[in-house]
Design an enzyme around this catalytic site. Structure first.
Site, PDB file in Angstrom:
ATOM      1  N   THR A   1      -9.495   4.826  -3.927  1.00 61.62           N
ATOM      2  CA  THR A   1      -8.020   5.777  -3.618  1.00 61.62           C
ATOM      3  C   THR A   1      -7.788   7.103  -3.537  1.00 61.62           C
ATOM      4  OG1 THR A   1      -6.575   5.208  -2.355  1.00 61.62           O
ATOM      5  CG2 THR A   1      -6.636   4.182  -4.208  1.00 61.62           C
ATOM      6  N   ASP A   2      -6.866   7.579  -2.643  1.00 67.02           N
ATOM      7  CA  ASP A   2      -6.614   8.520  -3.360  1.00 67.02           C
ATOM      8  C   ASP A   2      -5.050   8.777  -3.893  1.00 67.02           C
ATOM      9  OD1 ASP A   2      -5.425   7.395  -1.093  1.00 67.02           O
ATOM     10  OD2 ASP A   2      -5.678  10.281  -0.124  1.00 67.02           O
ATOM     11  N   GLU A   3      -4.925   7.298  -3.662  1.00 73.33           N
ATOM     12  CA  GLU A   3      -3.443   7.282  -4.092  1.00 73.33           C
ATOM     13  C   GLU A   3      -3.477   7.160  -5.891  1.00 73.33           C
ATOM     14  OE1 GLU A   3      -1.569   3.513  -2.710  1.00 73.33           O
ATOM     15  OE2 GLU A   3      -2.382   4.011  -0.081  1.00 73.33           O
TER      16      GLU A   3
ATOM     17  N   PRO B   1       9.557   1.113  -1.123  1.00 70.90           N
ATOM     18  CA  PRO B   1      10.304   1.325  -2.849  1.00 70.90           C
ATOM     19  C   PRO B   1       9.401   2.122  -3.058  1.00 70.90           C
ATOM     20  CG  PRO B   1       9.875  -1.119  -1.898  1.00 70.90           C
ATOM     21  CD  PRO B   1       9.918  -0.791  -0.980  1.00 70.90           C
ATOM     22  N   GLY B   2      10.052   3.153  -3.754  1.00 67.95           N
ATOM     23  CA  GLY B   2       8.140   4.397  -4.353  1.00 67.95           C
ATOM     24  C   GLY B   2       7.468   4.773  -3.288  1.00 67.95           C
TER      25      GLY B   2
ATOM     26  N   TYR C   1      -0.483  -1.109  -7.007  1.00 68.03           N
ATOM     27  CA  TYR C   1      -1.690  -0.947  -6.252  1.00 68.03           C
ATOM     28  C   TYR C   1      -2.756  -0.104  -6.661  1.00 68.03           C
ATOM     29  CZ  TYR C   1      -5.786   0.306  -2.527  1.00 68.03           C
ATOM     30  OH  TYR C   1      -6.755   0.766  -2.362  1.00 68.03           O
TER      31      TYR C   1
ATOM     32  N   SER D   1      -2.937  -0.469 -11.021  1.00 65.99           N
ATOM     33  CA  SER D   1      -4.337  -0.942 -10.830  1.00 65.99           C
ATOM     34  C   SER D   1      -5.717  -0.573 -10.659  1.00 65.99           C
ATOM     35  CB  SER D   1      -4.096  -2.433  -9.866  1.00 65.99           C
ATOM     36  OG  SER D   1      -4.561  -1.967  -8.554  1.00 65.99           O
ATOM     37  N   LYS D   2      -5.511   0.413  -8.969  1.00 66.22           N
ATOM     38  CA  LYS D   2      -6.803   0.804  -8.599  1.00 66.22           C
ATOM     39  C   LYS D   2      -7.264   2.583  -9.632  1.00 66.22           C
ATOM     40  CE  LYS D   2      -9.432   0.283  -5.665  1.00 66.22           C
ATOM     41  NZ  LYS D   2      -9.989  -0.743  -5.842  1.00 66.22           N
TER      42      LYS D   2
HETATM   43  P1  NAD Z   1      -9.722  -5.064   2.129  1.00 68.59           P
HETATM   44  O1  NAD Z   1      -8.095  -5.893   1.433  1.00 68.59           O
HETATM   45  O2  NAD Z   1      -9.821  -4.908   3.737  1.00 68.59           O
HETATM   46  O3  NAD Z   1     -10.737  -5.847   2.077  1.00 68.59           O
HETATM   47  C1  NAD Z   1     -10.845  -6.344   0.508  1.00 68.59           C
HETATM   48  C2  NAD Z   1     -11.856  -7.674   0.705  1.00 68.59           C
HETATM   49  O4  NAD Z   1     -12.329  -8.198  -0.699  1.00 68.59           O
HETATM   50  C3  NAD Z   1     -11.805  -8.795   1.144  1.00 68.59           C
HETATM   51  O5  NAD Z   1     -13.047  -9.059   2.282  1.00 68.59           O
HETATM   52  C4  NAD Z   1     -11.082  -9.547   0.005  1.00 68.59           C
HETATM   53  O6  NAD Z   1     -12.142 -11.221   0.380  1.00 68.59           O
HETATM   54  C5  NAD Z   1     -12.056  -9.244  -0.749  1.00 68.59           C
HETATM   55  N1  NAD Z   1     -11.748  -9.465  -1.763  1.00 68.59           N
HETATM   56  C6  NAD Z   1     -10.525  -9.346  -2.686  1.00 68.59           C
HETATM   57  N2  NAD Z   1     -10.272  -9.924  -3.947  1.00 68.59           N
HETATM   58  C7  NAD Z   1     -11.887 -10.661  -4.582  1.00 68.59           C
HETATM   59  C8  NAD Z   1     -12.817 -10.605  -5.875  1.00 68.59           C
HETATM   60  N3  NAD Z   1     -11.320 -11.341  -6.278  1.00 68.59           N
HETATM   61  N4  NAD Z   1     -13.346 -11.148  -5.297  1.00 68.59           N
HETATM   62  C9  NAD Z   1     -14.071 -10.798  -4.512  1.00 68.59           C
HETATM   63  N5  NAD Z   1     -14.223 -10.412  -2.827  1.00 68.59           N
HETATM   64  C10 NAD Z   1     -12.158 -10.581  -3.253  1.00 68.59           C
HETATM   65  O7  NAD Z   1      -9.732  -3.710   1.651  1.00 68.59           O
HETATM   66  P2  NAD Z   1     -10.727  -2.501   2.030  1.00 68.59           P
HETATM   67  O8  NAD Z   1      -9.320  -1.326   2.787  1.00 68.59           O
HETATM   68  O9  NAD Z   1     -11.930  -3.004   3.452  1.00 68.59           O
HETATM   69  O10 NAD Z   1     -10.447  -1.464   0.992  1.00 68.59           O
HETATM   70  C11 NAD Z   1     -11.877  -1.747   0.305  1.00 68.59           C
HETATM   71  C12 NAD Z   1     -11.773  -0.957  -0.912  1.00 68.59           C
HETATM   72  O11 NAD Z   1     -12.366   0.307  -0.410  1.00 68.59           O
HETATM   73  C13 NAD Z   1     -10.959  -1.703  -1.706  1.00 68.59           C
HETATM   74  O12 NAD Z   1     -10.987  -1.619  -3.223  1.00 68.59           O
HETATM   75  C14 NAD Z   1      -9.874  -0.221  -1.424  1.00 68.59           C
HETATM   76  O13 NAD Z   1      -8.880  -0.446  -1.885  1.00 68.59           O
HETATM   77  C15 NAD Z   1     -10.471   0.899  -0.851  1.00 68.59           C
HETATM   78  N6  NAD Z   1      -9.898   1.699  -0.549  1.00 68.59           N
HETATM   79  C16 NAD Z   1      -9.346   1.450   0.442  1.00 68.59           C
HETATM   80  C17 NAD Z   1      -8.832   2.589   1.472  1.00 68.59           C
HETATM   81  C18 NAD Z   1      -8.273   2.235   3.040  1.00 68.59           C
HETATM   82  O14 NAD Z   1      -7.478   3.148   3.856  1.00 68.59           O
HETATM   83  N7  NAD Z   1      -8.356   1.025   3.552  1.00 68.59           N
HETATM   84  C19 NAD Z   1      -9.028   3.408   1.185  1.00 68.59           C
HETATM   85  C20 NAD Z   1      -9.965   3.824   0.077  1.00 68.59           C
HETATM   86  C21 NAD Z   1     -10.152   3.208  -0.820  1.00 68.59           C
HETATM   87  O1  DAU Z   2      -5.119   6.256   0.917  1.00 64.00           O
HETATM   88  C1  DAU Z   2      -5.697   4.829   0.787  1.00 64.00           C
HETATM   89  C2  DAU Z   2      -5.019   3.760   0.834  1.00 64.00           C
HETATM   90  O2  DAU Z   2      -4.768   3.810   2.201  1.00 64.00           O
HETATM   91  C3  DAU Z   2      -5.568   2.746   0.265  1.00 64.00           C
HETATM   92  O3  DAU Z   2      -6.150   2.800  -1.069  1.00 64.00           O
HETATM   93  C4  DAU Z   2      -4.669   1.602   0.561  1.00 64.00           C
HETATM   94  O4  DAU Z   2      -5.615   0.538   0.813  1.00 64.00           O
HETATM   95  C5  DAU Z   2      -4.692   1.567   2.194  1.00 64.00           C
HETATM   96  O5  DAU Z   2      -3.222   0.415   2.817  1.00 64.00           O
HETATM   97  C6  DAU Z   2      -3.913   2.703   2.881  1.00 64.00           C
HETATM   98  O6  DAU Z   2      -2.781   2.457   2.088  1.00 64.00           O
HETATM   99  P1  DAU Z   2      -1.564   3.233   2.675  1.00 64.00           P
HETATM  100  O7  DAU Z   2       0.296   2.461   2.106  1.00 64.00           O
HETATM  101  O8  DAU Z   2      -1.428   4.275   2.902  1.00 64.00           O
HETATM  102  O9  DAU Z   2      -1.415   2.355   4.388  1.00 64.00           O
HETATM  103  P2  DAU Z   2      -0.536   1.862   4.752  1.00 64.00           P
HETATM  104  O10 DAU Z   2      -1.498   1.245   6.735  1.00 64.00           O
HETATM  105  O11 DAU Z   2      -0.031   0.635   4.716  1.00 64.00           O
HETATM  106  O12 DAU Z   2       0.558   2.442   5.220  1.00 64.00           O
HETATM  107  C7  DAU Z   2       0.207   3.566   6.029  1.00 64.00           C
HETATM  108  C8  DAU Z   2       1.499   4.979   6.122  1.00 64.00           C
HETATM  109  O13 DAU Z   2       2.657   3.989   6.594  1.00 64.00           O
HETATM  110  C9  DAU Z   2       2.381   4.823   4.995  1.00 64.00           C
HETATM  111  O14 DAU Z   2       3.233   5.828   4.469  1.00 64.00           O
HETATM  112  C10 DAU Z   2       3.769   3.752   4.809  1.00 64.00           C
HETATM  113  C11 DAU Z   2       3.425   3.048   6.540  1.00 64.00           C
HETATM  114  N1  DAU Z   2       3.750   2.755   7.238  1.00 64.00           N
HETATM  115  C12 DAU Z   2       3.081   1.416   7.135  1.00 64.00           C
HETATM  116  C13 DAU Z   2       3.144  -0.423   7.356  1.00 64.00           C
HETATM  117  C14 DAU Z   2       2.449  -1.041   7.328  1.00 64.00           C
HETATM  118  C15 DAU Z   2       4.858   2.325   8.058  1.00 64.00           C
HETATM  119  O15 DAU Z   2       5.494   2.679   8.359  1.00 64.00           O
HETATM  120  N2  DAU Z   2       4.938   0.750   8.958  1.00 64.00           N
HETATM  121  C16 DAU Z   2       3.880  -0.486   8.372  1.00 64.00           C
HETATM  122  O16 DAU Z   2       4.560  -1.308   9.042  1.00 64.00           O
END
Ligand code: NAD
Ligand code: DAU
Length: 353
Positions: free
Chosen positions: A132-134, A291-292, A158, A161-162
């Site tokens: 992730t970019d985070e 937070p943060g 999060y 840990s990534k």
């Molecule tokens: P998600 O939470 O929707 O899915 C995660 C999946 O991993 C789930 O199916 C869960 O059951 C499985 N999982 C969790 N723990 C596990 C374990 N110990 N063993 C096997 N399977 C396990 O997440 P996502 O949004 O699909 O993200 C997928 C990957 O992409 C993650 O590594 C996340 O960090 C990365 N990522 C997500 C985003 C985003 O915007 N969602 C952006 C950049 C990178």
């Molecule tokens: O940047 C990549 C990341 O994007 C991934 O690595 C993460 O797995 C994914 O969850 C996502 O993280 P964010 O924290 O950016 O996504 P989220 O959808 O939780 O929140 C997006 C923005 O919206 C963030 O600034 C928080 C805000 N937000 C989120 C929720 C859930 C709100 O304002 N209200 C809300 O209820």
């Protein structure tokens, strides 16, 4: 064949569906099925012999070693993770277990398997880690977007840990020669997105007549990419990425959260107007900030474009319209994921809202 981990989650399921739509190369899909994993995401593959689903943990070394020995994949694509920042603030331990220890165990299993492969298979093998970019932390308003050389400065449990998992992947290449690739992508959106995250949460809350909870002033910026573009980037990196390299993936699409929410409201006004004639934007409520909370993310995606010729196919306008339409067309999927556990989370996270 390839081994995909976390392939029942949002991005993993989109990846598996796209992979099998474009190729006959089978997929072993290892997923623990946490609250975020959903086998209904893969309903389209029922009866398809090219998809082998295994419920299990990436941290279960014996299981992973058995799967590798049995199926002999040419690549591992690691999506499995705990992925929600707010949940990592409430309870970081699962994030350490899966994202750090789980990635470590998966790397070790991959290393043992890869070391024993015959020379040609060994050369062709890849371990692609989806990150992730985070990990780069937060950007000042006028700062240039994150390049691959940006300092790693994670701010949430999060992202820490990534970042730890990214470091492990890097070290397994540097020390043991494991042929790894890492992608660091910006915020994804699209079909199958679990409604704890901003975009799907806003859509389902709006349709249910609930408040649309915007954290703080709503001016935090994220860089949004349609999920299928992320999947195409991963396929491209797997195909042609340089070993040991990281590739940033993003859509050049920075937007403040409040603009995202207003766009969703406007689309719903057009596609599913409220019965009382009111606008969905009237449901917006400003709630306590995270937070943060990182203020701004932005990805500089020039490396993947220059080296691998990858570009997103979707603009935000086309992608968000498809996404809203998908949620309108799939009320059963939404009802199904809004289980008891989901309701408990929403009650806990938004109790003060
Ligand atoms: P998600 O939470 O929707 O899915 C995660 C999946 O991993 C789930 O199916 C869960 O059951 C499985 N999982 C969790 N723990 C596990 C374990 N110990 N063993 C096997 N399977 C396990 O997440 P996502 O949004 O699909 O993200 C997928 C990957 O992409 C993650 O590594 C996340 O960090 C990365 N990522 C997500 C985003 C985003 O915007 N969602 C952006 C950049 C990178
Ligand atoms: O940047 C990549 C990341 O994007 C991934 O690595 C993460 O797995 C994914 O969850 C996502 O993280 P964010 O924290 O950016 O996504 P989220 O959808 O939780 O929140 C997006 C923005 O919206 C963030 O600034 C928080 C805000 N937000 C989120 C929720 C859930 C709100 O304002 N209200 C809300 O209820």
């Amino acid at each position: 064949m390839i081994l995909v981990t976390g392939g029942a989650g949002f991005i993993g399921a989109n990846f598996v569906l796209d992979w099998l739509a474009g190729s006959d190369e089978p997929v072993v899909n290892l997923d623990k099925l946490t609250y975020a994993g959903n086998l209904h995401n893969l309903d389209g593959l029922k009866g398809d012999a090219r998809h082998i689903f295994v419920q299990g943990d990436i941290g279960d070394s014996a299981l992973v070693e058995r799967l590798l020995a049995e199926h002999r994949p040419r690549a591992i694509v690691n999506f499995a993770a705990e992925s929600h920042v707010d949940r990592s603030i409430h309870g970081p331990e699962d994030f350490i277990h899966t994202n750090v220890v789980g990635t470590f165990r998966l790397l070790e299993a991959a290393r043992h398997y890869w070391s024993a492969l015959p020379a040609t298979e060994k050369e062709a093998f890849r371990f692609l880690h989806v990150s992730t970019d985070e990990v780069y932390g937060t950007l000042a308003p006028a700062a240039p977007a994150f390049t691959e050389d940006h300092r790693v400065e994670p701010n949430s449990p999060y992202s820490a840990s990534k970042a730890a998992s990214d470091h492990l992947v890097r070290a397994w290449h540097h020390t043991y020669g494991l042929p790894v690739l890492t992608t660091n992508c910006s915020n994804n959106y699209g079909p199958l997105h679990f409604p704890e995250k901003l975009i799907p949460l806003m859509i389902v809350n709006a349709l249910a007549g609930k408040g649309l909870p915007v954290y703080g002033d709503g001016m935090q910026i994220r860089d949004w990419l349609y999920v299928r573009d992320h999947c195409s980037a991963i396929r491209r990196v797997l195909e042609a990425g340089r070993l040991g390299e990281t590739y940033n993936v993003g859509g050049w699409n920075e937007k403040p959260n409040i603009d995202i929410v207003k766009t969703i409201c406007a689309l719903l006004d057009e596609l599913r107007p409220r019965a009382d004639g009111e606008k969905y934007a009237s449901q917006v409520i400003y709630v306590k900030d995270r937070p943060g909370h990182d203020r701004r993310y932005a990805i500089d995606a020039r490396k993947i474009e220059r080296e691998l010729g990858w570009k997103p196919a979707e603009t935000f306008d086309t992608g968000i319209r498809k996404t809203v339409q998908w949620y309108l067309d799939n009320p059963d999927w939404v009802a199904n994921v809004q289980s008891g556990a989901y309701r408990d989370w929403v009650a806990k996270q938004y109790e003060a809202a």
